[in-house]
Design an enzyme around this catalytic site. Sequence first.
Site, PDB file in Angstrom:
ATOM      1  N   LYS A   1     102.190 102.674  27.899  1.00  0.00           N
ATOM      2  CA  LYS A   1     100.922 102.725  28.633  1.00  0.00           C
ATOM      3  C   LYS A   1     100.814 103.943  29.553  1.00  0.00           C
ATOM      4  O   LYS A   1      99.720 104.420  29.826  1.00  0.00           O
ATOM      5  CB  LYS A   1     100.722 101.439  29.434  1.00  0.00           C
ATOM      6  CG  LYS A   1     100.482 100.233  28.551  1.00  0.00           C
ATOM      7  CD  LYS A   1     100.105  98.997  29.343  1.00  0.00           C
ATOM      8  CE  LYS A   1      99.843  97.829  28.397  1.00  0.00           C
ATOM      9  NZ  LYS A   1      99.234  96.690  29.063  1.00  0.00           N
ATOM     10  N   GLY A  28     108.074  93.088  38.605  1.00  0.00           N
ATOM     11  CA  GLY A  28     108.003  94.136  37.589  1.00  0.00           C
ATOM     12  C   GLY A  28     107.069  95.266  37.967  1.00  0.00           C
ATOM     13  O   GLY A  28     106.079  95.056  38.683  1.00  0.00           O
ATOM     14  N   ASN A  31     111.327  94.602  41.750  1.00  0.00           N
ATOM     15  CA  ASN A  31     111.717  95.127  40.440  1.00  0.00           C
ATOM     16  C   ASN A  31     113.229  95.268  40.372  1.00  0.00           C
ATOM     17  O   ASN A  31     113.882  95.532  41.376  1.00  0.00           O
ATOM     18  CB  ASN A  31     111.054  96.495  40.202  1.00  0.00           C
ATOM     19  CG  ASN A  31     111.150  96.919  38.756  1.00  0.00           C
ATOM     20  OD1 ASN A  31     110.615  96.248  37.870  1.00  0.00           O
ATOM     21  ND2 ASN A  31     111.849  98.011  38.487  1.00  0.00           N
ATOM     22  N   ARG A  32     113.770  95.065  39.167  1.00  0.00           N
ATOM     23  CA  ARG A  32     115.226  95.162  39.024  1.00  0.00           C
ATOM     24  C   ARG A  32     115.737  96.539  39.447  1.00  0.00           C
ATOM     25  O   ARG A  32     116.783  96.662  40.062  1.00  0.00           O
ATOM     26  CB  ARG A  32     115.632  94.854  37.577  1.00  0.00           C
ATOM     27  CG  ARG A  32     115.560  93.376  37.236  1.00  0.00           C
ATOM     28  CD  ARG A  32     115.648  93.126  35.746  1.00  0.00           C
ATOM     29  NE  ARG A  32     114.431  93.533  35.046  1.00  0.00           N
ATOM     30  CZ  ARG A  32     114.249  93.442  33.746  1.00  0.00           C
ATOM     31  NH1 ARG A  32     115.216  92.957  32.979  1.00  0.00           N
ATOM     32  NH2 ARG A  32     113.112  93.811  33.181  1.00  0.00           N
ATOM     33  N   THR A  33     115.000  97.592  39.085  1.00  0.00           N
ATOM     34  CA  THR A  33     115.329  98.944  39.548  1.00  0.00           C
ATOM     35  C   THR A  33     114.402  99.251  40.717  1.00  0.00           C
ATOM     36  O   THR A  33     113.218  99.530  40.530  1.00  0.00           O
ATOM     37  CB  THR A  33     115.124  99.980  38.419  1.00  0.00           C
ATOM     38  OG1 THR A  33     115.845  99.541  37.257  1.00  0.00           O
ATOM     39  CG2 THR A  33     115.607 101.351  38.835  1.00  0.00           C
TER      40      THR A  33
END
Length: 263
Positions: A65, A125, A149-151
């Site tokens: 995207k 996310g 977010n994971r990162t």
Amino acid sequence: MKKFLVIGNPIEHSLSPKLHNHWIKSNNLKAFYDKKRLDASELENLIKKVREKKIHGINVTVPFKNSIIPFIDKLSDESEKTQSVNTIYLENETVIGHNTDIEGFKLAVQNINYDVYGKTVLLLGTGGVSPSIIVALNNMLAEKIFVSNRTQSKAENLKKFFNKIEIVEWGKIPDFDMIINATSLGLKNDDYINLDYSKISSDKFFYDVIYNPSETNFLKFAKKNGNRVENGKKMFIYQAQAAFRIWNNFEPKIDNSVMEILN
């Protein structure tokens, strides 16, 4: 015959062809809609096919995207605002990148009579759909938006575009009214999101952007705890309806037959 396409990686889960081909058939259009798994190296050549009128419209899903933007001539206001494109078309020899996710999410939430006004939202996310959800939540006057977010660096990067969001560490749970899974965790049956559901009261609204499978583990656990849950099927349908309208200059119907073919 016109050709339409949804691209992504993975793409097997996408029900876009099922929905668009239903609308194509029920409206007697000479067209066909397919899905294609691509690598990033193939994006430029794909857009070339739009310019050559070999492809008449493209839907874009994870993870392209944002990465498709350099190959597009012009962005709509919605795509400019989100730096996210999910619908592509040719207008006056110009390849346009548009975003129907904002409209899709807003209509889906309104359809189930959930009022975002004044609510605190936790968004999980920072992928391609997350900026669209943030814009929609702001348009619907959410009071506060937390992003996790994971990162964490990706969340910090998102804050450069939306400075009012507040970043929280992955796994931490601030007080919220609504929680949205905008990660890809849930596409596989053994996907789990690291949340301590025992610390979440039963009066929350859990929303998952994923629509296939129809009930992710994220929603299963929430439902078991007595929370209200909703998957991304209606958002998917509304964003698809908006894309179809752009390509074919009329709005297809969302009726019982549409809901049934996506069950």
